[in-house]
Design an enzyme around this catalytic site. Structure first.
Site, PDB file in Angstrom:
ATOM      1  N   SER A 662      46.265   1.494 137.222  1.00  0.00           N
ATOM      2  CA  SER A 662      47.663   1.208 136.944  1.00  0.00           C
ATOM      3  C   SER A 662      48.276   2.358 136.133  1.00  0.00           C
ATOM      4  O   SER A 662      48.291   3.491 136.591  1.00  0.00           O
ATOM      5  CB  SER A 662      47.791  -0.139 136.235  1.00  0.00           C
ATOM      6  OG  SER A 662      49.124  -0.569 136.196  1.00  0.00           O
ATOM      7  N   ASP A 753      48.976  -5.482 146.544  1.00  0.00           N
ATOM      8  CA  ASP A 753      49.497  -5.175 145.218  1.00  0.00           C
ATOM      9  C   ASP A 753      51.023  -5.171 145.240  1.00  0.00           C
ATOM     10  O   ASP A 753      51.645  -4.380 145.953  1.00  0.00           O
ATOM     11  CB  ASP A 753      48.966  -3.802 144.784  1.00  0.00           C
ATOM     12  CG  ASP A 753      49.284  -3.447 143.337  1.00  0.00           C
ATOM     13  OD1 ASP A 753      50.042  -4.192 142.690  1.00  0.00           O
ATOM     14  OD2 ASP A 753      48.759  -2.431 142.862  1.00  0.00           O
ATOM     15  N   HIS A 785      46.882  -6.369 142.364  1.00  0.00           N
ATOM     16  CA  HIS A 785      46.845  -5.219 141.466  1.00  0.00           C
ATOM     17  C   HIS A 785      45.519  -5.073 140.712  1.00  0.00           C
ATOM     18  O   HIS A 785      45.028  -3.964 140.520  1.00  0.00           O
ATOM     19  CB  HIS A 785      48.000  -5.334 140.464  1.00  0.00           C
ATOM     20  CG  HIS A 785      48.232  -4.105 139.649  1.00  0.00           C
ATOM     21  ND1 HIS A 785      48.463  -2.865 140.211  1.00  0.00           N
ATOM     22  CD2 HIS A 785      48.278  -3.919 138.302  1.00  0.00           C
ATOM     23  CE1 HIS A 785      48.641  -1.975 139.255  1.00  0.00           C
ATOM     24  NE2 HIS A 785      48.529  -2.588 138.093  1.00  0.00           N
TER      25      HIS A 785
END
Length: 809
Positions: A662, A753, A785
């Site tokens: 991320s 995601d 995610h």
């Protein structure tokens, strides 16, 4: 999954492999591709295939690859199979119940089971837990909630497809009641830890809970496309249903889930009623029963999140405005006349209790019902940062149960902007127990992040006194399981110490004594224990490099990095270094045990886990210094931490890899572009690579504005970014440095995601491949995610271990 055929060379110095180069062939028909989905077969290969020094033919290359995967997967499986304690309860100080889970790779689910214990207390205040010989599997169980007296146990089984939701009420000896609630009443009960709210009332006759509201009727058509009237039977003729109007959801992990709504069930009759008086624009959660005087109306207190034109992603996002509301609970007595009907509906509209504050959640009533406490993320809501420093507040509950709009809110713990060295850095709490009180009725026990560790705090909500009750001289991290009167059950761990259950008792008034609880839950293999016992860790303070006068005092203070290495490491023979970067960016890497990082460390790597400025746990000024400076301040903080470790002689500048997901992936791809000579390998999980592309597809477009522009980005946010916005987004992104990248990079991407859509990672990875950089892409078709499904998490870190071994050893 399609695998690209490529020829790669491999060299490894890890003790389980012979010291010789290998040539590997990846192909779509390779046996190893199938092995990733059959862990038991993979494990057997590690015992049946002989290791040889060199392979020459393509067939032999495939066998060698199988050996590599088998040996790595065998070790990773031993780490990943260590269970977690999800919840725990102690009943009457004599019995304990532990809800435990561990990954089931074959089923690709987390297997849940219950383990019980009997507790014996000694005269010297020590305790002994006697565990049941075997756990009981909780197949199909979505939630377990004991009643306040512990005489009943609620088990909820959420449906699959169109089946009804099942509520089971158990006593100590048998199933008392079972109710099947049809989809026409409501769909699945929320058990996600955020909207989740399941609460027994005090006399244990009713349960309030949050569930998905029922789906609206969809238009139906006959075989010629003719519209069929609503309510007519599908059996009359061949029909098909249309989609109806699309509805907003709350983004990542909530895709396809319907609006959370409030319900109450009568456990004697099974009657379920939707709670009236709640505005349709509110998504509700975290419900609790309010105390009530005898013969007076009962109220429910809940959290409400409102939305106007769009529901933005709410997972991990504390910057969504919310408030506490109180609403009258449904009456279950029969209405006999018109007067009763009027009385049953009067004053039914929910009352906003916290209009004067922009955020209020996790409501908890004191045991005597005299006050209500709650957390607030107002600094997050007001600044736009997705997570920031919390505050704690109290409302004195009226004795007459007459509720008023915007009741007086008392500040218990304010936002800490800059703490003195060694002092409380601020409140960073992601959850509160359903019963968090010591026996005095005013002392709250909660977990909170304190720099790079999680600690336990006792807070007197009347005086505001805060005490750190876990050892101050330890860098271990602690999580809170449950309370036992004035005693505490917790879990303590470190990056090199498997979790251990601890029992805490007060001695000498304010001092706490902690003893180990022998338990079978965290057992692991002798190999794992041997490997992690050879490792050590420390928390290192990193001075801020080139601190300017424009920085606040908090932003000028040192940040931290967790360093994990071999106990026998010598400066003239350093292990390769993996730099590990958390996401967020406003989150933190803790000194708790991580199975995946322990696995990587056991391969012979040192780990540098950097909590750059902007991380939680260091005060609000340090956290708020990052928005508007992403891609520069955070990148420089990581580079300074690496140089600091190198200067101490703890790492070699020629053997450094970087790993992050991320925003950690954002930093990973920034670093290999801004410092292309520094890293020999990289791995990125769902990385933010191009903000200009992400802003139009993510569930949190406001995040792009705030992290790019700073707090003023909160007011600039629009669904239609300008050309200037897009230009700035691009310049802040790793893709703007892509032409300089030469580091071999592994990409691990979740196809579902919504937070960082797969397109941004694929765009970056494909362009790297175009320019000749070594790239490997693994896509997980059904993952979101977090890439947390057991098989996906396993395959992800298996690939990371192999990739880093290829380039770093």
């Amino acid at each position: 999954m399609a695998w690209r055929i490529s020829s790669i060379s491999y060299s490894c110095s890890w003790c389980l492999f012979p010291q010789a180069p290998y040539s590997l062939l990846f192909g779509p028909s390779s046996t190893s591709t199938r092995l990733l989905n059959t862990p038991s077969l993979t494990l057997s290969l590690s015992h049946t295939l002989p290791l040889t020094a060199k392979r020459s033919s393509a067939m032999d290359d495939q066998v060698t690859e199988e050996q590599e995967y088998a040996l790595h997967s065998d070790l990773l499986q031993q780490f990943s199979s260590i269970p977690n304690i999800d919840k725990a309860w102690l009943f009457n100080s004599h019995h304990g119940m532990f809800c435990v889970s561990q990954p089931n790779l074959l089923a690709n689910k987390r297997k849940k089971f219950m383990l019980s214990s009997t507790i014996l207390k000694q005269t010297d205040a020590s305790v002994t837990f006697h565990w049941s010989p075997f756990p009981i599997e909780l197949s199909g169980v979505s939630a377990v909630v004991p009643s306040p007296s512990a005489s009943k146990l609620l088990i909820i089984r959420n449906p699959e497809n169109e089946a009804p939701c099942r509520f089971e009420i158990w006593t100590s000896s048998h199933l008392l009641k079972e109710f099947h609630i049809p989809q026409s009443k409501h769909a699945s009960v929320y058990t996600d830890g955020w909207f989740e709210g399941i609460s027994w009332n005090s006399d244990e006759t009713h349960i309030a809970y949050v569930a998905e509201e029922p789906s609206p009727a969809k238009p139906a058509f006959d075989d010629l496309g003719g519209y069929k009237k609503s309510g007519s039977s599908d059996k009359d003729c061949g029909t098909w249903k249309g989609q109806g109007e699309w509805e907003e959801d709350w983004g990542e992990t909530y895709a396809g889930k319907r609006q959370p709504a409030l319900f109450v069930i009568n456990i004697a009759s099974g009657e379920v009623q939707a709670v009236k008086g709640i505005d349709k624009s509110l998504s509700v959660g975290q419900v609790v029963w309010a105390p009530s005087a005898e013969d007076s109306a009962q109220y429910l207190v809940f959290v409400g999140w409102s939305f106007e034109t769009r529901k933005l992603g709410i997972k991990y996002c504390f910057n969504r405005p919310c408030a506490l509301y109180a609403v009258r609970a449904p009456r279950h007595e029969t209405i006999t006349n018109e007067t009763d009907e009027i009385r049953s509906t009067e004053d039914v509209q929910a009352v906003n209790l916290t209009e004067t504050i922009s955020s209020a959640f996790f409501p908890r009533f004191s045991p005597d019902g005299k006050f209500l406490v709650f957390l607030s993320a107002r600094s997050s809501v007001d600044s736009g940062a997705h997570s920031a420093t919390n505050s704690l507040h109290r409302i004195d509950w009226p004795k007459d149960t007459k509720l008023y709009q915007s009741m007086k809110i008392h500040d218990v713990i304010p936002v800490v902007f800059c703490a003195e060295d060694g002092s409380f850095p601020g409140l960073y709490c992601s959850g509160i127990l359903s019963d968090p009180w010591l026996s005095d009725g005013c002392t709250l026990i909660i977990p909170s992040v304190w720099h790079s560790s999680q600690v336990l705090l006792s807070i007197n909500v009347l005086s505001g006194e805060i005490l750190r009750i876990t050892p101050a001289n330890s860098n271990f991290s602690w999580s809170l399981l449950t309370l036992d009167g004035n005693n505490i059950l917790a879990v303590s761990s470190s990056p090199v110490d498997v979790p251990q259950i601890k029992y805490g008792a007060i001695v000498n008034n304010k001092e706490w004594s902690w003893s180990d609880v022998s338990n079978p839950i965290f057992n692991c293999s002798e190999k794992v224990r041997s490997l992690i016992s050879s490792r050590t860790f420390s928390v290192t303070k990193i001075p801020v490099k080139d601190a300017s006068e424009s920085l606040t005092k908090g932003a000028s203070k040192p940040y931290e990095a967790i360093f994990v290495s071999s106990k026998t490491m010598k400066s003239d023979a350093c292990d390769p270094l993996i730099v590990v970067l958390h996401g967020g960016p406003h989150s933190v890497s803790l000194t708790s045990f991580s199975k995946s990082l322990a696995y990587l460390s056991s391969l012979g790597y040192s780990l540098l886990i950097v909590n750059y400025r902007g991380s939680t746990g260091f005060g609000e000024e340090a956290l708020q210094s990052l928005p508007g400076k992403v891609g520069s301040q955070d990148v420089n903080d990581v580079l300074a931490a690496i140089d600091h470790i190198i200067n101490l002689g703890l790492a070699s500048p020629s053997k450094i890899a970087v790993l992050g997901g991320s925003h950690g992936g954002f930093l990973t791809t920034h670093l290999i572009g801004q410092a292309p000579e520094k890293f020999v390998a990289a791995a990125a999980r769902n990385p933010v690579c191009n903000l200009a592309l992400m802003v139009g597809t993510t569930d949190i477009p406001d995040w792009c504005y705030v992290e790019t522009y700073g707090p003023k980005g909160r007011n600039k946010f629009t669904e239609a970014p300008s050309a200037d916005d897009l230009t700035l987004f691009y310049s802040k992104s790793p893709i703007s440095h892509l032409s300089k990248v030469k580091t071999p990079t592994l990409f691990l991407l979740g196809a579902q995601d919504l937070r960082v859509p797969i397109s941004t990672g694929l765009q970056y990875a494909r362009t790297l491949r175009e320019k000749g950089v070594q790239v490997k892409i693994v896509v997980f078709p059904n993952d979101v995610h977090g890439i947390e499904r057991p098989q996906s998490d396993f395959e992800s870190f298996l690939n990371i271990g192999l990739w880093l071994n290829k380039y770093c050893k």
